[in-house]
Design a protein around this motif. Structure first.
Motif, PDB file in Angstrom:
ATOM      1  N   PRO A 202      11.894 -47.396 -12.188  1.00  0.00           N
ATOM      2  CA  PRO A 202      10.820 -46.612 -12.830  1.00  0.00           C
ATOM      3  C   PRO A 202      10.054 -45.768 -11.824  1.00  0.00           C
ATOM      4  O   PRO A 202       9.284 -44.893 -12.210  1.00  0.00           O
ATOM      5  CB  PRO A 202       9.918 -47.688 -13.442  1.00  0.00           C
ATOM      6  CG  PRO A 202      10.168 -48.909 -12.625  1.00  0.00           C
ATOM      7  CD  PRO A 202      11.613 -48.837 -12.214  1.00  0.00           C
ATOM      8  N   TYR A 203      10.304 -46.025 -10.522  1.00  0.00           N
ATOM      9  CA  TYR A 203       9.635 -45.235  -9.470  1.00  0.00           C
ATOM     10  C   TYR A 203      10.295 -43.870  -9.276  1.00  0.00           C
ATOM     11  O   TYR A 203       9.847 -43.080  -8.463  1.00  0.00           O
ATOM     12  CB  TYR A 203       9.644 -46.009  -8.143  1.00  0.00           C
ATOM     13  CG  TYR A 203      10.916 -46.773  -7.864  1.00  0.00           C
ATOM     14  CD1 TYR A 203      12.063 -46.122  -7.420  1.00  0.00           C
ATOM     15  CD2 TYR A 203      10.971 -48.143  -8.094  1.00  0.00           C
ATOM     16  CE1 TYR A 203      13.240 -46.812  -7.206  1.00  0.00           C
ATOM     17  CE2 TYR A 203      12.146 -48.847  -7.869  1.00  0.00           C
ATOM     18  CZ  TYR A 203      13.278 -48.183  -7.427  1.00  0.00           C
ATOM     19  OH  TYR A 203      14.440 -48.868  -7.215  1.00  0.00           O
ATOM     20  N   GLU A 256       6.395 -47.907  -7.505  1.00  0.00           N
ATOM     21  CA  GLU A 256       6.713 -47.519  -6.123  1.00  0.00           C
ATOM     22  C   GLU A 256       7.839 -48.386  -5.587  1.00  0.00           C
ATOM     23  O   GLU A 256       7.952 -49.565  -5.897  1.00  0.00           O
ATOM     24  CB  GLU A 256       5.466 -47.705  -5.237  1.00  0.00           C
ATOM     25  CG  GLU A 256       5.714 -47.311  -3.791  1.00  0.00           C
ATOM     26  CD  GLU A 256       4.435 -47.347  -2.948  1.00  0.00           C
ATOM     27  OE1 GLU A 256       3.396 -46.852  -3.433  1.00  0.00           O
ATOM     28  OE2 GLU A 256       4.492 -47.884  -1.840  1.00  0.00           O
ATOM     29  N   TYR A 257       8.691 -47.773  -4.776  1.00  0.00           N
ATOM     30  CA  TYR A 257       9.689 -48.517  -4.020  1.00  0.00           C
ATOM     31  C   TYR A 257       9.711 -47.964  -2.599  1.00  0.00           C
ATOM     32  O   TYR A 257       9.930 -46.762  -2.394  1.00  0.00           O
ATOM     33  CB  TYR A 257      11.080 -48.396  -4.639  1.00  0.00           C
ATOM     34  CG  TYR A 257      12.147 -49.067  -3.809  1.00  0.00           C
ATOM     35  CD1 TYR A 257      12.235 -50.465  -3.757  1.00  0.00           C
ATOM     36  CD2 TYR A 257      13.044 -48.323  -3.053  1.00  0.00           C
ATOM     37  CE1 TYR A 257      13.195 -51.092  -2.975  1.00  0.00           C
ATOM     38  CE2 TYR A 257      14.013 -48.947  -2.270  1.00  0.00           C
ATOM     39  CZ  TYR A 257      14.075 -50.336  -2.243  1.00  0.00           C
ATOM     40  OH  TYR A 257      15.020 -50.946  -1.465  1.00  0.00           O
ATOM     41  N   ALA A 258       9.452 -48.849  -1.654  1.00  0.00           N
ATOM     42  CA  ALA A 258       9.488 -48.440  -0.248  1.00  0.00           C
ATOM     43  C   ALA A 258      10.233 -49.529   0.516  1.00  0.00           C
ATOM     44  O   ALA A 258       9.763 -50.077   1.492  1.00  0.00           O
ATOM     45  CB  ALA A 258       8.078 -48.244   0.286  1.00  0.00           C
ATOM     46  N   LYS A 264      10.301 -43.721   0.218  1.00  0.00           N
ATOM     47  CA  LYS A 264       9.009 -44.056  -0.404  1.00  0.00           C
ATOM     48  C   LYS A 264       8.955 -43.319  -1.737  1.00  0.00           C
ATOM     49  O   LYS A 264       8.463 -42.191  -1.830  1.00  0.00           O
ATOM     50  CB  LYS A 264       7.858 -43.646   0.497  1.00  0.00           C
ATOM     51  CG  LYS A 264       6.514 -44.208   0.045  1.00  0.00           C
ATOM     52  CD  LYS A 264       5.441 -43.912   1.082  1.00  0.00           C
ATOM     53  CE  LYS A 264       4.060 -44.196   0.552  1.00  0.00           C
ATOM     54  NZ  LYS A 264       3.554 -45.501   0.819  1.00  0.00           N
ATOM     55  N   LEU A 265       9.520 -43.963  -2.747  1.00  0.00           N
ATOM     56  CA  LEU A 265       9.603 -43.350  -4.072  1.00  0.00           C
ATOM     57  C   LEU A 265       8.386 -43.770  -4.887  1.00  0.00           C
ATOM     58  O   LEU A 265       8.028 -44.953  -4.931  1.00  0.00           O
ATOM     59  CB  LEU A 265      10.885 -43.815  -4.771  1.00  0.00           C
ATOM     60  CG  LEU A 265      12.182 -43.226  -4.214  1.00  0.00           C
ATOM     61  CD1 LEU A 265      13.368 -44.115  -4.546  1.00  0.00           C
ATOM     62  CD2 LEU A 265      12.398 -41.814  -4.766  1.00  0.00           C
ATOM     63  N   GLN A 266       7.764 -42.809  -5.551  1.00  0.00           N
ATOM     64  CA  GLN A 266       6.557 -43.107  -6.320  1.00  0.00           C
ATOM     65  C   GLN A 266       6.564 -42.314  -7.620  1.00  0.00           C
ATOM     66  O   GLN A 266       7.017 -41.159  -7.643  1.00  0.00           O
ATOM     67  CB  GLN A 266       5.304 -42.686  -5.530  1.00  0.00           C
ATOM     68  CG  GLN A 266       5.120 -43.472  -4.250  1.00  0.00           C
ATOM     69  CD  GLN A 266       4.053 -42.844  -3.353  1.00  0.00           C
ATOM     70  OE1 GLN A 266       4.199 -41.711  -2.914  1.00  0.00           O
ATOM     71  NE2 GLN A 266       2.998 -43.588  -3.106  1.00  0.00           N
ATOM     72  N   SER A 267       6.071 -42.930  -8.681  1.00  0.00           N
ATOM     73  CA  SER A 267       5.928 -42.176  -9.929  1.00  0.00           C
ATOM     74  C   SER A 267       4.676 -42.620 -10.660  1.00  0.00           C
ATOM     75  O   SER A 267       4.129 -43.706 -10.408  1.00  0.00           O
ATOM     76  CB  SER A 267       7.157 -42.366 -10.825  1.00  0.00           C
ATOM     77  OG  SER A 267       7.126 -43.638 -11.422  1.00  0.00           O
ATOM     78  N   ARG A 268       4.240 -41.787 -11.573  1.00  0.00           N
ATOM     79  CA  ARG A 268       3.036 -42.052 -12.362  1.00  0.00           C
ATOM     80  C   ARG A 268       3.379 -41.709 -13.803  1.00  0.00           C
ATOM     81  O   ARG A 268       3.423 -40.539 -14.170  1.00  0.00           O
ATOM     82  CB  ARG A 268       1.910 -41.160 -11.839  1.00  0.00           C
ATOM     83  CG  ARG A 268       0.513 -41.545 -12.258  1.00  0.00           C
ATOM     84  CD  ARG A 268      -0.490 -40.558 -11.684  1.00  0.00           C
ATOM     85  NE  ARG A 268      -0.503 -39.333 -12.470  1.00  0.00           N
ATOM     86  CZ  ARG A 268      -1.215 -39.172 -13.592  1.00  0.00           C
ATOM     87  NH1 ARG A 268      -1.993 -40.143 -14.042  1.00  0.00           N
ATOM     88  NH2 ARG A 268      -1.161 -38.036 -14.261  1.00  0.00           N
ATOM     89  N   ASN A 286       8.892 -53.048 -15.015  1.00  0.00           N
ATOM     90  CA  ASN A 286       9.554 -53.627 -13.855  1.00  0.00           C
ATOM     91  C   ASN A 286       8.481 -54.255 -12.978  1.00  0.00           C
ATOM     92  O   ASN A 286       7.751 -53.557 -12.276  1.00  0.00           O
ATOM     93  CB  ASN A 286      10.319 -52.528 -13.099  1.00  0.00           C
ATOM     94  CG  ASN A 286      11.232 -53.097 -12.049  1.00  0.00           C
ATOM     95  OD1 ASN A 286      10.865 -54.024 -11.333  1.00  0.00           O
ATOM     96  ND2 ASN A 286      12.422 -52.539 -11.935  1.00  0.00           N
ATOM     97  N   ASN A 287       8.358 -55.580 -13.051  1.00  0.00           N
ATOM     98  CA  ASN A 287       7.279 -56.244 -12.319  1.00  0.00           C
ATOM     99  C   ASN A 287       7.409 -56.057 -10.818  1.00  0.00           C
ATOM    100  O   ASN A 287       6.436 -56.012 -10.090  1.00  0.00           O
ATOM    101  CB  ASN A 287       7.248 -57.734 -12.651  1.00  0.00           C
ATOM    102  CG  ASN A 287       8.454 -58.482 -12.103  1.00  0.00           C
ATOM    103  OD1 ASN A 287       9.601 -58.108 -12.369  1.00  0.00           O
ATOM    104  ND2 ASN A 287       8.218 -59.524 -11.317  1.00  0.00           N
ATOM    105  N   ARG A 288       8.671 -55.877 -10.334  1.00  0.00           N
ATOM    106  CA  ARG A 288       8.859 -55.785  -8.879  1.00  0.00           C
ATOM    107  C   ARG A 288       8.360 -54.470  -8.319  1.00  0.00           C
ATOM    108  O   ARG A 288       7.969 -54.403  -7.169  1.00  0.00           O
ATOM    109  CB  ARG A 288      10.353 -55.951  -8.545  1.00  0.00           C
ATOM    110  CG  ARG A 288      10.841 -57.372  -8.707  1.00  0.00           C
ATOM    111  CD  ARG A 288      12.357 -57.444  -8.635  1.00  0.00           C
ATOM    112  NE  ARG A 288      12.974 -56.828  -9.793  1.00  0.00           N
ATOM    113  CZ  ARG A 288      14.135 -56.182  -9.784  1.00  0.00           C
ATOM    114  NH1 ARG A 288      14.805 -56.041  -8.668  1.00  0.00           N
ATOM    115  NH2 ARG A 288      14.625 -55.658 -10.888  1.00  0.00           N
ATOM    116  N   SER A 289       8.379 -53.432  -9.096  1.00  0.00           N
ATOM    117  CA  SER A 289       8.034 -52.128  -8.523  1.00  0.00           C
ATOM    118  C   SER A 289       6.800 -51.495  -9.156  1.00  0.00           C
ATOM    119  O   SER A 289       6.548 -50.312  -8.959  1.00  0.00           O
ATOM    120  CB  SER A 289       9.230 -51.191  -8.610  1.00  0.00           C
ATOM    121  OG  SER A 289       9.728 -51.162  -9.915  1.00  0.00           O
ATOM    122  N   THR A 290       6.028 -52.282  -9.902  1.00  0.00           N
ATOM    123  CA  THR A 290       4.760 -51.749 -10.409  1.00  0.00           C
ATOM    124  C   THR A 290       3.741 -51.744  -9.274  1.00  0.00           C
ATOM    125  O   THR A 290       3.491 -52.770  -8.655  1.00  0.00           O
ATOM    126  CB  THR A 290       4.247 -52.592 -11.594  1.00  0.00           C
ATOM    127  OG1 THR A 290       5.278 -52.658 -12.585  1.00  0.00           O
ATOM    128  CG2 THR A 290       2.996 -51.986 -12.203  1.00  0.00           C
TER     129      THR A 290
END
Ligand code: FE2
Length: 380
Positions: A202-203, A256-258, A264-268, A286-290
């Protein structure tokens, strides 16, 4: 028998067919003309901009000849023929019945009852028979996931799955990724733990709209795959508490995923996304990347967290899940905008090796539309 009436100032016309009255505006009709000056006869692409069409376009005359409607416009003094069936198929004159979280009639939500009718097809059959492929793709479009069995047990066979309808989407994980036990995992997907059902990546913006997972080795006990219909979960949340549903649609979460030095992927984007007219179009969970959620006003944060918690509880509810085991040569794909996937925990002895990749639903829809045109249903 159809009839056509021109209103007095030529701003719109009315087609009367089978007792139904359907209006079309002059500017809409002119913009949707199919003559060779307006649309390319070769590829159907529009050759004019709206600015090329006079703002004061009016209909000056109409002639209906069975299935063809001839319309003449001023000030261009241009006559255009329209196919009545095309017009009726594209009619927009209906009451404004905007309803929150509506779904297309081509989509059907499901829960664990889907266990008995998992969309499944044989790899060789869908590879060799267009009708089988069409039927399988149609089920994926309707239910958001599908399984293939009896494929080759060879590395990168997943490319052949994607090749049935489209193209791999390459990411920082590569054109494909391997999911198996690692001693020093950098990502929880590579350990033996079970995972909460989630949508992938989702990032990213846009998210990959398809994930394919292909099994090459599966000797460990457990590790079943599980899918949950995010649209059904959203419908349940809305039915239980509309405020909670609304808060997840109105405010953006952040993802976010870094996980490595150069990424360093980020979305809103919201966890439940609606189109401007209320169609339910995407679930991100996705609890891991929230990441830290900072776009919810202070006064609404407690409600937001209550909604987020309940949405997760619904997703975790066994009544929502469809579970299946992948044997070597089996694969499945999910519409990653809709269907969450998970893996049950598995025991340490033995091995499990899946290869995964991303692709996109637009090419799947395209392939399906082409097959449906070429292979229309035979009436029984
Ligand atoms: Fe995943």
């Amino acid at each position: 028998m159809s009839k056509c009436i021109l209103n007095e100032d030529g701003k719109y016309l009315t087609i009367i067919k089978d007792g139904m009255q359907t209006r079309f505006h002059a500017i809409w009709l002119r913009d949707n003309a199919w003559d060779a000056e307006t649309r390319s006869p070769d590829n159907g692409q529009r050759l004019v901009t709206l600015q090329d069409i006079p703002q004061d376009t009016r209909i000056v005359s109409v002639h209906l000849n069975v299935a063809i409607l001839n319309v003449t416009y001023s000030p261009e003094n241009k006559a255009v023929d329209y196919d009545i069936d095309w017009l009726m198929k594209n009619a927009y004159d209906r009451p404004d019945a905007v309803q929150t979280s509506w779904l297309s009639s081509h989509v059907e939500t499901w829960d664990s009852n889907m266990m008995s009718r998992i969309p499944v097809a044989d790899f060789e059959l869908v590879s060799s028979q267009p009708t089988q492929l069409k039927n399988w793709l149609a089920q994926i479009a309707r239910f958001g996931f599908g399984k293939l069995t009896n494929g080759p047990v060879e590395e990168l066979a997943l490319n052949r799955v994607v090749g049935l309808f489209g193209y791999v989407r390459e990411t920082n994980y590569g054109r494909h990724f391997d999911v198996r036990t690692e001693v020093n995992p950098t990502n929880l997907a590579y350990t033996g733990l079970g995972l909460q059902a989630h949508t992938d990546n989702p990032y990213r913006d846009p998210v990959p709209t398809i994930q394919v997972l292909y099994c090459l080795e599966s000797s460990a006990a457990g590790g079943e795959n599980m899918v949950v219909d995010g649209f059904r979960a959203a419908e349940r949340l809305r039915a239980e508490n509309e405020d909670w549903f609304n808060t997840l649609t109105r405010h953006c979460a952040q993802f976010e995923y870094a996980g490595s030095d150069d990424v360093k992927l980020q979305s809103r984007r919201p966890m439940i996304e609606l189109s401007p007219d209320g169609e339910l179009i995407c679930v991100r969970f996705n609890n891991r990347s929230t990441a830290a959620i900072t776009d919810v006003p202070f006064d609404e944060m407690e409600t937001y967290y209550a909604a987020y918690r309940r949405f997760g509880e619904i997703i975790d509810d066994p009544a929502m899940e469809v579970t299946f085991r992948l044997e070597p040569g089996d694969s499945f794909l999910v519409d990653n905008r809709r269907v969450l996937h998970a893996r049950k925990g598995y025991s340490g002895s033995g091995k499990r090796w899946l290869q995964g990749c991303y692709a996109d639903m637009d090419s799947l829809y395209s392939k399906l539309a082409v097959l449906e045109t070429k292979l229309p249903e035979v009436a029984e």
